[in-house]
Scaffold this active site. Sequence first.
Site, PDB file in Angstrom:
ATOM      1  N   LYS A 221       4.429   6.331  -9.903  1.00 55.46           N
ATOM      2  CA  LYS A 221       5.785   6.781 -10.239  1.00 55.46           C
ATOM      3  C   LYS A 221       5.959   7.072 -11.717  1.00 55.46           C
ATOM      4  O   LYS A 221       5.166   6.660 -12.558  1.00 55.46           O
ATOM      5  CB  LYS A 221       6.815   5.768  -9.728  1.00 55.46           C
ATOM      6  N   ARG A 255       3.978   0.070  -0.568  1.00 54.09           N
ATOM      7  CA  ARG A 255       3.934   1.498  -0.210  1.00 54.09           C
ATOM      8  C   ARG A 255       3.179   2.246  -1.304  1.00 54.09           C
ATOM      9  O   ARG A 255       3.585   2.234  -2.460  1.00 54.09           O
ATOM     10  CB  ARG A 255       5.355   2.040  -0.064  1.00 54.09           C
TER      11      ARG A 255
END
Length: 280
Positions: A221, A255
């Site tokens: 991210k 995840r």
Amino acid sequence: MVIDCAGRPLVASQPVVMGVLNVTPDSFSDGGQFTSTARALDRGLEMAAEGAAMIDIGGESTRPGAAPVSVQQELDRVLPVIEQLLTRLDIPISIDTRHSEVMVAAISAGVGMVNDVNALRAPGALEAVSASDVAVCLMHMQANPQTMQDSPVYDDPVAEVRQFLLERVQACQSSGIRPDRLVIDPGFGFGKTLTHNLQLLAGLDDFASIGVPLMVGVSRKSMFGTLLGRAPDQRLPGSLAATTIALERGAKIIRCHDVAETVDAIKVWSAMTAQLSEIN
Ligand code: 8Y4
């Protein structure tokens, strides 16, 4: 700890990996449907072989500025991949969507979990899940994907995200969804600055008292872009460091894109934990 995913139980006594499978033209660039379906299938099978306990299939990008996708387009992308992976794998499949029409179709096709970055707030979403026996991941997002990174503001991010997730868990329970079908997720990067993301990472242990398993998604991210100045494909070391911190603070489902590497990180953490409790 077992999460009931419509007949395919997800055993998370040890933390487990949910592999990310995007079925979108930006990740599988080609004109037609066949190539993106085939490539997604291959990657799904590969992630399962690498040790993913679950695969999360998404057909809509929630990136700010991403092109809008119609419900029909989203269904055309994800349904063939869901159907084929279900016949080839025993692990539960998750549908990453905010739209109740997609949830209904994916549930009919046999998914075991709905992963909703909108925490079932869209019209019909709570009803779609409560009328079924699938599990649901309730994620926190401030604002919406188009505006969420404009100027996110919190007084106390951990307290506010925790309160939101508690309220969504209660809404699910009021609709008849039992706690063994629920997962919560603070939603790293969804309406959060780097500082907010770090505060949430530090405070993850506060979410345990909600009483449902915690999922964390930090993989590649932009927080690592900001912190480390690295492009998405150079963010694995940062992602694994944050993953280890999350495991230490109680995360049960990770995840991620890099399944094999994350499974190794979990094995190291689990071996240490087993040693601590003198099981070994
Ligand atoms: C490269 C490519 C780098 C994509 C980052 C990304 C979460 C989630 C997303 C999460 C849950 C993403 C659907 C963002 N993040 N679902 N979904 N938790 N439950 N960006 O953190 O992976 S999409």
